[in-house]
Design a protein around this motif. Structure first.
Motif, PDB file in Angstrom:
ATOM      1  N   ASN A 147       0.764  -1.264   0.052  1.00  0.00           N
ATOM      2  CA  ASN A 147       0.085   0.048   0.091  1.00  0.00           C
ATOM      3  C   ASN A 147       0.843   1.547   0.030  1.00  0.00           C
ATOM      4  O   ASN A 147       0.530   2.496   0.690  1.00  0.00           O
ATOM      5  N   ASN A 148       2.035   1.174  -0.677  1.00  0.00           N
ATOM      6  CA  ASN A 148       2.921   2.262  -0.919  1.00  0.00           C
ATOM      7  C   ASN A 148       3.452   2.931   0.316  1.00  0.00           C
ATOM      8  O   ASN A 148       3.813   3.846   0.670  1.00  0.00           O
ATOM      9  N   ARG A 149       3.729   1.854   1.322  1.00  0.00           N
ATOM     10  CA  ARG A 149       4.539   2.113   2.610  1.00  0.00           C
ATOM     11  C   ARG A 149       5.985   2.257   2.215  1.00  0.00           C
ATOM     12  O   ARG A 149       6.885   2.950   2.955  1.00  0.00           O
ATOM     13  N   ILE A 150       6.217   1.536   1.065  1.00  0.00           N
ATOM     14  CA  ILE A 150       7.399   1.577   0.555  1.00  0.00           C
ATOM     15  C   ILE A 150       7.196   2.058  -1.057  1.00  0.00           C
ATOM     16  O   ILE A 150       6.495   1.404  -1.602  1.00  0.00           O
ATOM     17  N   SER A 151       7.961   3.139  -1.256  1.00  0.00           N
ATOM     18  CA  SER A 151       7.570   3.575  -2.725  1.00  0.00           C
ATOM     19  C   SER A 151       9.107   4.162  -3.097  1.00  0.00           C
ATOM     20  O   SER A 151       9.816   4.699  -2.235  1.00  0.00           O
ATOM     21  N   GLY A 152       9.159   4.683  -4.520  1.00  0.00           N
ATOM     22  CA  GLY A 152      10.108   5.257  -5.043  1.00  0.00           C
ATOM     23  C   GLY A 152      10.298   5.169  -6.544  1.00  0.00           C
ATOM     24  O   GLY A 152       9.483   5.022  -7.405  1.00  0.00           O
ATOM     25  N   SER A 153      11.567   5.254  -6.861  1.00  0.00           N
ATOM     26  CA  SER A 153      11.799   5.376  -8.166  1.00  0.00           C
ATOM     27  C   SER A 153      13.311   5.229  -8.592  1.00  0.00           C
ATOM     28  O   SER A 153      14.189   5.210  -7.711  1.00  0.00           O
ATOM     29  N   ALA A 154      13.566   4.547  -9.708  1.00  0.00           N
ATOM     30  CA  ALA A 154      14.857   4.601 -10.316  1.00  0.00           C
ATOM     31  C   ALA A 154      14.850   4.937 -11.576  1.00  0.00           C
ATOM     32  O   ALA A 154      14.052   4.832 -12.463  1.00  0.00           O
ATOM     33  N   GLU A 155      16.178   5.681 -11.876  1.00  0.00           N
ATOM     34  CA  GLU A 155      16.223   6.485 -13.358  1.00  0.00           C
ATOM     35  C   GLU A 155      17.632   6.246 -13.797  1.00  0.00           C
ATOM     36  O   GLU A 155      18.650   6.045 -12.996  1.00  0.00           O
ATOM     37  N   TYR A 156      17.798   6.237 -15.054  1.00  0.00           N
ATOM     38  CA  TYR A 156      19.008   5.962 -15.740  1.00  0.00           C
ATOM     39  C   TYR A 156      19.013   6.900 -17.151  1.00  0.00           C
ATOM     40  O   TYR A 156      18.126   7.207 -17.713  1.00  0.00           O
ATOM     41  N   TYR A 157      19.876   7.860 -17.084  1.00  0.00           N
ATOM     42  CA  TYR A 157      19.772   8.674 -18.312  1.00  0.00           C
ATOM     43  C   TYR A 157      21.185   8.915 -19.042  1.00  0.00           C
ATOM     44  O   TYR A 157      22.148   8.605 -18.169  1.00  0.00           O
ATOM     45  N   THR A 158      21.371   9.168 -20.092  1.00  0.00           N
ATOM     46  CA  THR A 158      22.231   9.537 -20.962  1.00  0.00           C
ATOM     47  C   THR A 158      22.062  10.748 -21.740  1.00  0.00           C
ATOM     48  O   THR A 158      21.052  11.269 -21.950  1.00  0.00           O
ATOM     49  N   ARG A 159      23.223  11.539 -21.873  1.00  0.00           N
ATOM     50  CA  ARG A 159      23.109  13.228 -22.479  1.00  0.00           C
ATOM     51  C   ARG A 159      24.309  13.372 -23.009  1.00  0.00           C
ATOM     52  O   ARG A 159      25.386  13.190 -22.718  1.00  0.00           O
ATOM     53  N   LYS A 160      24.110  13.935 -24.145  1.00  0.00           N
ATOM     54  CA  LYS A 160      25.262  14.442 -24.995  1.00  0.00           C
ATOM     55  C   LYS A 160      24.908  15.746 -25.573  1.00  0.00           C
ATOM     56  O   LYS A 160      23.680  16.258 -26.094  1.00  0.00           O
ATOM     57  N   THR A 161      25.848  16.623 -25.270  1.00  0.00           N
ATOM     58  CA  THR A 161      25.796  18.392 -25.554  1.00  0.00           C
ATOM     59  C   THR A 161      26.712  18.405 -26.694  1.00  0.00           C
ATOM     60  O   THR A 161      28.012  18.287 -26.696  1.00  0.00           O
TER      61      THR A 161
END
Length: 979
Positions: free
Chosen positions: A684-698
């Motif tokens: 019941n979302n007593r434990i929640s969160g997110s994980a992200e991975y990104y790549t970026r080129k300028t």
């Protein structure tokens, strides 16, 4: 007759009593019921509140409750941890209430560019932090409210001064020489980056933190591309508080603080210094020893007091128009003597609605006035290096009575450090800065087509800064030029028009949301001509007037489509035109696309007892950059030369006009980024969160680099050169391990791993070079370097050689190329000032009327060049001029260096750290007198730092520490009253 009258009276009395009984029965009744979850399981300790009263009860182990309704009340509110709030009208005497455990957080509204979304419908990477989650304590600038609260976001105060400001980085920034600061949008008005004269390093401090409702961080290109040319470095969306509720409410809060000063550097004590000079010094040097014992750092630093007071009034005007008004007063002394700031703020927000809420208007006005007194920060270095055996005062009237190092003619010796106390007490540096930010929003939902609405925003941001610098001719610092008596001013204006249409429609399993709009934004910066005089009014120099301006025109559109409330796709495109580039390169197009899948809504997971949220996200987007290059970098601008470059025409000398450096084909710096995200929730979302991975080129980096001789009007020019790329991993975890009626514990953790690499940094294709020097100059060149294939700004140093006991050998470095000669070919790239990992940890606990919490941060893998140690720990630094001695760093006792080892990696230190930013405890006294609720608390900030770094502070800008203004430890008490 009498009998008849008596009977009539008795009949009336019975009727009245009967009516009263019926009335009381109708007005007071008992309701019984049961509360279960969606699966029919009884819920214990559900709070049942009679709406609009203090009457409440809790369900028992079987889920049953009984409550008596007061007269005229028949609405019940049911709340339970992890469940959505339920409001039920009790039409009968029994109720069966079913609580839904769909995560309330997923229904929260998140402010995004040109609109809002629920968290459940988000396709991009965005984090919203509400005022309940803000860092407590005395907060001088708005961005400090969210330090350590979100992965991928680094907020670092630039020093201990109350006017210091912060460096803000979202995913490390995407540029090298152009701006790496995020775009800040305040109530829909994009603010210009940078600052204003008199408050240049702390522009966000003029927004009262107490007026802020939430701060949303937009991180990936899918979230930021709607802002196009200004969004390469992320976006901070600041939303201020609005009026709410029918009744007038007055809130007063006050924080009083004590800031404890800290030492700058570990220098020799007077006795140690005498011992060293007497042992190794010449007779002339021994003669310069005094008879005093002075801790100069204690002389210039002090414990400082501060306070922040805010008064807010909310309610409705004439019971119809919501409003909020506030006043704020902030006053903070710096730990450095004569350093202080005061801020007065006021705001008014009115949000009327018309035509059955089809037309919603917002009038938002904020004003601030800052009054600053700046200390001469040269006193920090001088307090570290000044001779500790001399007294503060000389006992003579010359130079304000302060002891100074004098040459043979009796005047302050050129090149000698000035008395640090004199630098503070004999100089007056002041500024007054005024800022007004306002916006008018009109949001109209068409009567003939309610799914379509039009939105218009008119906004402005006006600032004026003025200040003065007065240094008397009688001071040692002003003696050579006869003192200074100068004034300066600057005016900044930012005007905005935004207009867009939004169409939102649900058709069965389909949901459409489309936005199309136009922006016009105009900035101007005006500085009048300045004439600099000394104290006697003698002209010293002049500065020309400037009047710079630039315009940004934008067209943008966004389409969101959702199928079955599970499958989502968002497409965005923005086209920007800026006056900072030539007509050929003026326009840039910035698209993005994002998809998301609410896996939790699939049939195979929908009834899961463990998993309560699961979403997959992916996005790609292009953003731009045009900040940090000036307004006329593509134009050949001619400026009048100085008096030393005049042209002789007969017997007359004429001023000439010189062309400035320019690059006509300047174009957009462009960043392309991918982002992959996973949102999760358990129990019941007593434990929640997110994980992200990104790549970026300028690409087409805007950088200031050397240009071939004869090709321009300067040795360096800002042009498009080179590329960089980066990638990173972010993790956010929010947990509620304990939740009961009396006790609740929230524990949150975030982690960020990021890596950036330069892939090209030269104008000449195929050129072989060690790289471009960067960073602060040490002995004539930058201590850092930019090289393709390596991290930006790595330290470029020699590898120090040590003896068997671990003592560094003076001037002995490793022959890395094995040619038998130690020279620049043996320099190597040694670590980066950027942390490999950034961690955040915060917790909040409540027990009955008590609450407590803390926030900690950690950086791992970051390195700092300790310039303070390098510059003051060699024998040669003890005396630069014949008239003065300088104190030595205690590290001299370890190394015995005779000369400075400028480029030794010995001074590049591991600066990984764990810092407790704040800890707090509070008690809610509740109603102390009629209609007055009180809450009190205590807060400590910058509580401790654990690190192996031997300098003053492991967290410094650019990884370079040189007599850093120390961040103080702060103790606060606060009180909050609500009427």
């Amino acid at each position: 007759m009498k009998k008849s009258i008596f009977r009539k009276f008795l009949f009336c009395l019975c009727m009245v009593i009967s009516s009263l009984g019926v009335y009381a029965q109708e007005q007071r009744r008992t309701v019984n019921g049961a509360v279960t979850d969606e699966g029919g399981k009884a819920l214990e300790r559900v709070s049942v509140l009679v709406s609009g009263t203090s009457v409440s009860t809790l369900t028992n182990a079987a889920g049953f409750f009984t409550v008596t309704l007061p007269p005229g009340k028949d609405v019940l509110e049911f709340t339970y941890v992890g469940a959505a709030k339920k409001i039920v009208k009790a039409t009968g005497d029994t109720l069966h209430v079913v609580m839904s455990f769909e995560d309330k957080k997923l229904d929260e509204i998140v402010v995004i560019g040109y609109g809002t979304k629920t968290k459940k419908d988000m396709t991009g990477s965005a984090v919203s932090i509400s005022s309940k989650q803000f860092n407590p304590g005395l907060v001088g600038s708005s961005e400090q409210l969210i330090s350590g609260k979100s992965s991928g976001v680094q907020i670092m105060t630039n020093g201990g001064s109350p006017t210091a400001g912060s460096t803000i980085r979202i995913r490390g920034g995407a540029s090298l020489s152009a701006s790496n600061s995020p775009l800040v949008v305040l109530d829909g008005v994009p603010l210009e980056t940078g600052g204003i004269s008199g408050n240049s390093s702390n522009f966000l401090s003029m927004i009262n933190p107490n007026d802020i409702e939430s701060i949303t961080v937009l991180k990936d290109a899918a979230s930021t591309a709607i802002y196009g040319s200004r969004a390469s470095n992320g976006v901070l969306m600041i939303t201020t508080k609005k009026g709410k509720g029918d009744q007038l409410k007055l809130n007063f809060s006050s924080v009083v603080t004590l800031q404890q000063s800290k030492k700058v550097a570990d220098m020799m004590s007077p006795s140690q210094f005498r011992e060293v000079i007497n042992a190794a010094g010449t007779d002339a040097q021994k003669a310069l020893l005094g008879s005093s014992n002075t801790d100069w750092q204690k002389q210039v630093f002090k414990n400082a007091m501060g306070t922040d007071n805010n008064l807010g009034l909310t309610g409705k005007i004439a019971k119809a128009v919501p409003f909020r008004a506030s006043l704020g007063y902030y006053n903070q002394d710096g730990n450095l003597q004569t350093d202080k700031t005061r801020r007065f703020t006021g705001s008014l927000v009115v949000t009327p609605s018309f035509f059955d809420k089809h037309l919603n208007l917002t009038f938002n006005l904020k004003g601030a006035a800052n009054n600053n007194r700046f200390a001469n920060t040269d006193a920090i270095w001088s307090s570290v290096a000044f001779n500790p055996t001399q007294a503060v005062y000389s006992g003579k009237s010359a130079f304000g009575g302060f002891y100074e190092s004098l040459d043979n003619s009796g005047v302050p010796a050129t090149g000698a450090n000035r008395n640090p106390v004199g630098l503070l007490e004999q100089e007056t540096r002041k500024s007054d800065v005024y800022r007004s930010i306002g916006n008018f929003d009109a949001d109209y939902r068409f009567h003939f087509l309610p799914d379509l609405k039009a939105h218009v925003t008119l906004g402005y941001d006006y600032s004026k800064g003025e200040g003065s610098v007065w240094i008397p001719a009688s001071s040692a610092n002003g003696y050579n030029v006869g003192g200074s008596n100068n004034e300066y001013s600057q005016t900044l204006k930012n005007k905005l028009f935004t207009g867009y249409l939004n169409y939102s429609k649900n058709i069965g399993i389909h949901k459409f949301d489309a936005t199309a709009g136009y922006d016009y934004q105009h900035w101007s910066a005006k500085t009048p001509a300045i004439t600099y005089y000394n104290e006697k009014g003698v002209l010293q120099s002049t500065s020309k007037a400037t009047d710079e301006r630039h315009v940004l025109l934008s067209y943008y559109g966004r389409v969101n489509y959702t199928l079955f409330s599970k499958y989502m796709i968002t497409g965005t495109v923005r086209r920007d035109g800026t006056s900072r580039f030539s007509p050929e390169n003026r326009w840039g197009t910035f698209p993005s696309v994002a998809v998301a899948w609410n896996v939790i809504d699939e049939n195979f997971l929908k009834n899961s007892k463990v998993l309560s949220n699961l979403k997959l996200r992916a996005s790609y987007g292009v953003t731009g950059q045009q900040d940090g290059i000036g307004n006329y970098s593509y134009m050949s601008v001619y400026q009048q030369g100085n008096k030393y470059a005049q042209y002789r025409f007969g017997d007359e000398y004429l001023y000439v006009y010189r062309p400035s450096v320019y690059v006509y084909d300047l174009k957009w710096e462009t960043t392309k980024a991918f982002n992959y995200g996973l949102d999760f929730g358990f129990l019941n979302n007593r434990i929640s969160g997110s994980a992200e991975y990104y790549t970026r080129k300028t690409y087409d980096l805007l950088a200031n680099v050397s240009v071939p001789a004869g090709t321009n009007f300067d040795q360096t020019a800002t042009t498009n050169v080179g590329n960089i790329e980066s990638h990173g991993f972010e993790f956010q975890l929010n947990t509620t391990p304990i939740s009961s009626k009396d006790f609740k514990l929230d524990v949150n953790f975030n982690a960020t791993n990021q890596y950036t690499k330069v892939t090209n940094i030269t104008l000449v294709q195929g050129a072989t070079t060690v790289g471009t020097y960067a960073g602060p100059a040490v002995a004539g060149r930058g201590i850092q370097i930019l090289t393709p294939g390596y991290q930006p700004n790595m330290f470029y140093v020699y590898k120090q050689v040590y003896d068997a006991a671990g003592k560094p050998l003076e001037g002995v470095y490793a022959d890395l190329n094995h040619d038998g000669v130690i020279n620049e070919s043996d320099l190597y790239r040694y670590h980066s000032p950027a942390a490999t990992w950034m961690l955040g940890f915060n917790t909040q606990a409540t027990y009955k009327k008590w609450s407590a919490g803390f926030t900690m941060r950690a950086n791992l893998g970051n390195y700092v060049y300790n310039n303070t140690k390098m510059s003051l720990s060699a024998w040669e630094t003890v005396q630069y001029v014949d008239a003065a001695l300088n104190n030595l760093h205690k590290d001299y006792l370890n190394t015995g260096f005779k000369t400075r080892q400028y480029y030794s990696d010995y001074y590049v230190e591991n600066a990984s750290f764990l810092r407790m930013d704040n800890m707090s405890v509070a008690y809610n006294l509740g109603k102390v007198v009629k209609h007055v609720n009180m809450r009190i608390g205590a807060i400590a900030q910058n509580v401790f730092t654990i690190t192996k770094y031997t300098g003053q502070d492991p967290e410094v800008t650019n990884g370079y520490e040189s007599a850093f203004y120390p961040r103080p430890r702060t103790y606060s008490i606060n009180i909050n009253l609500e009427f």
